[in-house]
Scaffold this motif. Structure first.
Motif, PDB file in Angstrom:
ATOM      1  N   ILE A 231       7.316   4.102 -77.603  1.00  0.00           N
ATOM      2  CA  ILE A 231       6.647   4.360 -76.331  1.00  0.00           C
ATOM      3  C   ILE A 231       5.856   3.131 -75.924  1.00  0.00           C
ATOM      4  O   ILE A 231       4.978   2.676 -76.666  1.00  0.00           O
ATOM      5  CB  ILE A 231       5.723   5.581 -76.439  1.00  0.00           C
ATOM      6  CG1 ILE A 231       6.551   6.824 -76.794  1.00  0.00           C
ATOM      7  CG2 ILE A 231       4.946   5.802 -75.150  1.00  0.00           C
ATOM      8  CD1 ILE A 231       5.721   8.059 -77.038  1.00  0.00           C
ATOM      9  N   GLY A 232       6.172   2.587 -74.769  1.00  0.00           N
ATOM     10  CA  GLY A 232       5.484   1.407 -74.275  1.00  0.00           C
ATOM     11  C   GLY A 232       4.265   1.775 -73.454  1.00  0.00           C
ATOM     12  O   GLY A 232       3.910   2.950 -73.302  1.00  0.00           O
ATOM     13  N   GLY A 233       3.611   0.748 -72.922  1.00  0.00           N
ATOM     14  CA  GLY A 233       2.405   0.956 -72.127  1.00  0.00           C
ATOM     15  C   GLY A 233       2.101  -0.235 -71.259  1.00  0.00           C
ATOM     16  O   GLY A 233       3.010  -0.945 -70.804  1.00  0.00           O
ATOM     17  N   GLY A 234       0.817  -0.500 -71.088  1.00  0.00           N
ATOM     18  CA  GLY A 234       0.375  -1.519 -70.146  1.00  0.00           C
ATOM     19  C   GLY A 234       0.691  -2.942 -70.553  1.00  0.00           C
ATOM     20  O   GLY A 234       0.657  -3.848 -69.708  1.00  0.00           O
ATOM     21  N   MET A 235       0.961  -3.179 -71.843  1.00  0.00           N
ATOM     22  CA  MET A 235       1.318  -4.528 -72.308  1.00  0.00           C
ATOM     23  C   MET A 235       2.754  -4.493 -72.829  1.00  0.00           C
ATOM     24  O   MET A 235       2.994  -4.213 -74.006  1.00  0.00           O
ATOM     25  CB  MET A 235       0.354  -4.982 -73.405  1.00  0.00           C
ATOM     26  CG  MET A 235      -1.083  -5.149 -72.939  1.00  0.00           C
ATOM     27  SD  MET A 235      -2.177  -5.678 -74.270  1.00  0.00           S
ATOM     28  CE  MET A 235      -1.456  -7.273 -74.703  1.00  0.00           C
ATOM     29  N   GLN A 273      13.054   4.080 -68.203  1.00  0.00           N
ATOM     30  CA  GLN A 273      11.825   4.091 -67.424  1.00  0.00           C
ATOM     31  C   GLN A 273      11.313   5.532 -67.296  1.00  0.00           C
ATOM     32  O   GLN A 273      12.023   6.421 -66.822  1.00  0.00           O
ATOM     33  CB  GLN A 273      12.070   3.500 -66.037  1.00  0.00           C
ATOM     34  CG  GLN A 273      10.809   3.211 -65.257  1.00  0.00           C
ATOM     35  CD  GLN A 273      11.087   2.333 -64.055  1.00  0.00           C
ATOM     36  OE1 GLN A 273      12.221   2.226 -63.600  1.00  0.00           O
ATOM     37  NE2 GLN A 273      10.057   1.686 -63.541  1.00  0.00           N
ATOM     38  N   VAL A 274      10.100   5.741 -67.759  1.00  0.00           N
ATOM     39  CA  VAL A 274       9.451   7.045 -67.637  1.00  0.00           C
ATOM     40  C   VAL A 274       8.043   6.815 -67.107  1.00  0.00           C
ATOM     41  O   VAL A 274       7.305   5.977 -67.614  1.00  0.00           O
ATOM     42  CB  VAL A 274       9.406   7.805 -68.980  1.00  0.00           C
ATOM     43  CG1 VAL A 274      10.789   8.255 -69.396  1.00  0.00           C
ATOM     44  CG2 VAL A 274       8.790   6.957 -70.069  1.00  0.00           C
ATOM     45  N   ALA A 279       8.100  13.795 -68.086  1.00  0.00           N
ATOM     46  CA  ALA A 279       9.387  13.112 -68.220  1.00  0.00           C
ATOM     47  C   ALA A 279       9.536  12.511 -69.619  1.00  0.00           C
ATOM     48  O   ALA A 279      10.621  12.545 -70.215  1.00  0.00           O
ATOM     49  CB  ALA A 279       9.518  12.028 -67.160  1.00  0.00           C
ATOM     50  N   LEU A 280       8.431  11.969 -70.158  1.00  0.00           N
ATOM     51  CA  LEU A 280       8.469  11.431 -71.520  1.00  0.00           C
ATOM     52  C   LEU A 280       8.731  12.544 -72.522  1.00  0.00           C
ATOM     53  O   LEU A 280       9.540  12.386 -73.448  1.00  0.00           O
ATOM     54  CB  LEU A 280       7.142  10.728 -71.832  1.00  0.00           C
ATOM     55  CG  LEU A 280       6.979  10.197 -73.256  1.00  0.00           C
ATOM     56  CD1 LEU A 280       8.050   9.157 -73.577  1.00  0.00           C
ATOM     57  CD2 LEU A 280       5.586   9.595 -73.448  1.00  0.00           C
ATOM     58  N   ALA A 281       8.068  13.670 -72.342  1.00  0.00           N
ATOM     59  CA  ALA A 281       8.266  14.793 -73.256  1.00  0.00           C
ATOM     60  C   ALA A 281       9.727  15.228 -73.266  1.00  0.00           C
ATOM     61  O   ALA A 281      10.287  15.558 -74.323  1.00  0.00           O
ATOM     62  CB  ALA A 281       7.354  15.954 -72.853  1.00  0.00           C
ATOM     63  N   GLU A 282      10.361  15.222 -72.113  1.00  0.00           N
ATOM     64  CA  GLU A 282      11.770  15.596 -72.030  1.00  0.00           C
ATOM     65  C   GLU A 282      12.651  14.610 -72.794  1.00  0.00           C
ATOM     66  O   GLU A 282      13.580  15.006 -73.514  1.00  0.00           O
ATOM     67  CB  GLU A 282      12.195  15.656 -70.557  1.00  0.00           C
ATOM     68  CG  GLU A 282      13.674  15.977 -70.338  1.00  0.00           C
ATOM     69  CD  GLU A 282      14.048  17.370 -70.831  1.00  0.00           C
ATOM     70  OE1 GLU A 282      15.232  17.566 -71.172  1.00  0.00           O
ATOM     71  OE2 GLU A 282      13.170  18.255 -70.872  1.00  0.00           O
ATOM     72  N   GLN A 283      12.348  13.327 -72.684  1.00  0.00           N
ATOM     73  CA  GLN A 283      13.135  12.313 -73.383  1.00  0.00           C
ATOM     74  C   GLN A 283      12.999  12.460 -74.907  1.00  0.00           C
ATOM     75  O   GLN A 283      13.917  12.123 -75.653  1.00  0.00           O
ATOM     76  CB  GLN A 283      12.690  10.914 -72.952  1.00  0.00           C
ATOM     77  CG  GLN A 283      13.015  10.549 -71.524  1.00  0.00           C
ATOM     78  CD  GLN A 283      14.489  10.257 -71.316  1.00  0.00           C
ATOM     79  OE1 GLN A 283      15.251  10.108 -72.271  1.00  0.00           O
ATOM     80  NE2 GLN A 283      14.907  10.181 -70.057  1.00  0.00           N
ATOM     81  N   VAL A 310       1.622  13.430 -75.894  1.00  0.00           N
ATOM     82  CA  VAL A 310       3.028  13.844 -75.896  1.00  0.00           C
ATOM     83  C   VAL A 310       3.702  13.446 -77.199  1.00  0.00           C
ATOM     84  O   VAL A 310       4.452  14.226 -77.802  1.00  0.00           O
ATOM     85  CB  VAL A 310       3.762  13.230 -74.688  1.00  0.00           C
ATOM     86  CG1 VAL A 310       5.270  13.423 -74.823  1.00  0.00           C
ATOM     87  CG2 VAL A 310       3.265  13.844 -73.396  1.00  0.00           C
ATOM     88  N   ALA A 311       3.443  12.216 -77.657  1.00  0.00           N
ATOM     89  CA  ALA A 311       4.051  11.734 -78.902  1.00  0.00           C
ATOM     90  C   ALA A 311       3.608  12.575 -80.104  1.00  0.00           C
ATOM     91  O   ALA A 311       4.424  12.937 -80.958  1.00  0.00           O
ATOM     92  CB  ALA A 311       3.686  10.267 -79.116  1.00  0.00           C
ATOM     93  N   LEU A 312       2.323  12.897 -80.156  1.00  0.00           N
ATOM     94  CA  LEU A 312       1.801  13.667 -81.280  1.00  0.00           C
ATOM     95  C   LEU A 312       2.389  15.074 -81.319  1.00  0.00           C
ATOM     96  O   LEU A 312       2.521  15.673 -82.398  1.00  0.00           O
ATOM     97  CB  LEU A 312       0.275  13.740 -81.204  1.00  0.00           C
ATOM     98  CG  LEU A 312      -0.481  12.415 -81.370  1.00  0.00           C
ATOM     99  CD1 LEU A 312      -1.965  12.612 -81.111  1.00  0.00           C
ATOM    100  CD2 LEU A 312      -0.263  11.831 -82.765  1.00  0.00           C
ATOM    101  N   ALA A 313       2.747  15.618 -80.143  1.00  0.00           N
ATOM    102  CA  ALA A 313       3.279  16.975 -80.074  1.00  0.00           C
ATOM    103  C   ALA A 313       4.796  17.032 -80.192  1.00  0.00           C
ATOM    104  O   ALA A 313       5.369  18.131 -80.256  1.00  0.00           O
ATOM    105  CB  ALA A 313       2.853  17.615 -78.747  1.00  0.00           C
TER     106      ALA A 313
END
Length: 463
Positions: A231-235, A273-274, A279-283, A310-313
């Motif tokens: 999972i990516g982010g701002g950087m 792209q999410v 949308a991330l949870a679905e992926q 989302v990742a933790l769940a």
């Protein structure tokens, strides 16, 4: 990849006492230790002039044995003592030496210096004049040896109780001690050699050894080799570094979920792209995902926190790094799932677990027990600790790893090896070793991108 055991001072005393209870003669064990050390010194230095410094305890007794055996091989040996021998075995060894004993404070230096002043269990630093004199003699020697531990080093935590010179070789007697691998004491040792004394050394804490890896099976495909999700982010650069590291780890496929779509980069990385947490949870519902990494370049804002939740769940095996660790440390509602791999540096560790007592090994083990996770406590000395009490320790990290992005590479490696093996502790150990080996192959002044190019060769060396 079990490695040699690491014993605390108390564990070493217990191991020796068990040997004595089984019928081993204490002086006989001193002779064995001295003979093993003398052999190592002889092989390296042959007949170079040697000065052996002997303390009042059993470490000094080892020194008298070393001096006697080197003299028997024709080595010009002198002995200087820091007071009288105080244990029965040390007195016997001193008597068996039978030669002149000079004053530690006035002795002239020699080409080779053997420090047998104080070993395991030192509780306080050397007196200032003694430490200064030891430093002078070490500085004047061409080659220096420490017997069991450098004098002035604290056994269990690696602290320097007084100034400690640098030693070319440290000869560990019977088992490794924490100070051999924990800094700052480990930084005073050039080469570490283990002398086997035949003592049974049992410990769940061991030195990290090179892993035994295997190539993919003939019928393997990208999903059987392990699918890594990141999972990516701002950087975006951080998650890209982690993604490429995971792709080079032996995993079969890597998917990166982020807002951005990179204009360039390895085409083997699947970028999706999410923009919304749902949308991330679905992926992340894909059951083929073998490991999920979140943290590198994630950010610390509300959007980052939502992605982390989302990742933790999601229910996948997790590697939590960097910003994910900071967010968890800030919010008690974000719980660490059991079996995750955490990769904190010193500051992140303190934010997650507070000011824990004890050595770095003890702190890492306490954190692993409390969290139920495998903790990779990073630094010049890295400790990998599991909730069941296992730990591996390495001091082989290149100082050139202290540059931006190398932690992202380690996190990607950990996720990749987790997807391959399914075993968090094994994956963490393999990732730390491969990370260090890639750095060794890069040499000096490398950047994180260079580590990526060195990973295939590092892996090939262990097949």
């Amino acid at each position: 990849m079990s490695g040699a055991p690491i014993l605390t001072a108390a564990q070493m005393r217990d191991a020796e006492q068990a040997a004595f209870d089984a019928g081993v003669d204490p002086y006989g064990l001193m002779e064995t230790a001295g003979a093993a050390a003398a052999e190592i010194i002889w092989r390296a230095g042959h007949r170079r002039e040697t000065l052996v410094l002997c303390g009042p305890g059993n470490n000094g007794g080892d020194g008298y044995v070393i001096a006697r055996l080197l003299r028997a091989r024709g080595v010009p040996v002198r002995v200087a003592a820091l007071g009288d021998a105080r244990t029965e075995s040390a007195r016997r060894a001193r008597a068996a030496w039978g030669g002149a004993i000079e004053d530690f404070r006035t002795v002239e230096p020699a080409t080779q210096l053997v420090d047998a002043l104080f070993g395991t269990g030192l509780a306080r630093g050397l007196d200032a004049d003694v430490a200064a004199r030891l430093g002078e003699l070490a500085e004047a020697a061409t080659t220096t040896y420490a017997i069991d531990l450098p004098s002035g080093a604290e056994t269990d935590g690696g602290a320097l109780l007084s100034p400690v010179p640098h030693y070319d070789v440290c000869i560990s007697l019977g088992a490794y001690k924490p100070a051999h691998l924990l800094h700052p004491a480990a930084g005073r040792i050039g080469r570490l050699v283990l002398a086997d004394l035949g003592i049974e050394a049992v410990s769940a804490v061991r030195r990290l050894e090179p892993p035994a890896l295997r190539a993919p099976d003939a019928d393997a495909h990208k999903y059987t080799r392990g699918l890594v999700a990141i999972i990516g982010g701002g950087m975006p650069g951080a998650s890209m570094l982690a993604s490429v590291a995971a792709a080079h780890s032996g995993a079969g496929s890597v998917r990166r979920f982020a807002d951005d779509m990179p204009a360039a980069g390895p085409y083997a990385i699947i970028n999706r792209q999410v923009e919304r947490p749902d949308a991330l949870a679905e992926q992340l519902t894909d059951e083929r995902i073998g490991a999920l990494l979140v943290g590198p370049g994630l950010g610390l804002d509300a959007e980052a926190q939502a992605r982390l939740a989302v990742a933790l769940a999601a229910g996948h095996r997790l590697v939590l790094d960097a910003d994910a660790l900071t967010l968890i440390g800030r919010d008690d509602a974000l719980a660490i799932p059991a079996g995750a791999i955490l990769t904190p540096h010193e500051g992140e560790f303190a934010r997650l677990f507070g000011d824990l007592p004890g050595s770095k090994i003890e702190r890492a083990l306490a954190a692993a027990r409390a969290s139920g996770a495998v903790v990779v406590y990073k630094g010049a000395d890295t400790v990998i600790a599991a909730p069941d009490g296992r730990a591996r320790v390495t001091d082989s990290a290149s100082p050139w790893l202290s540059t931006a992005g190398t932690g992202d590479v380690l996190a990607g490696l950990a996720a990749g090896r987790l997807a391959v093996t399914g075993d968090p502790f094994r994956a963490a150990c393999e990732a730390v070793w491969l990370h260090g080996e890639a750095a060794r192959r890069c040499g000096a002044a490398f950047i994180a991108d260079d580590l990526l190019r060195a990973l295939p060769a590092a892996i090939a060396a262990r097949l």
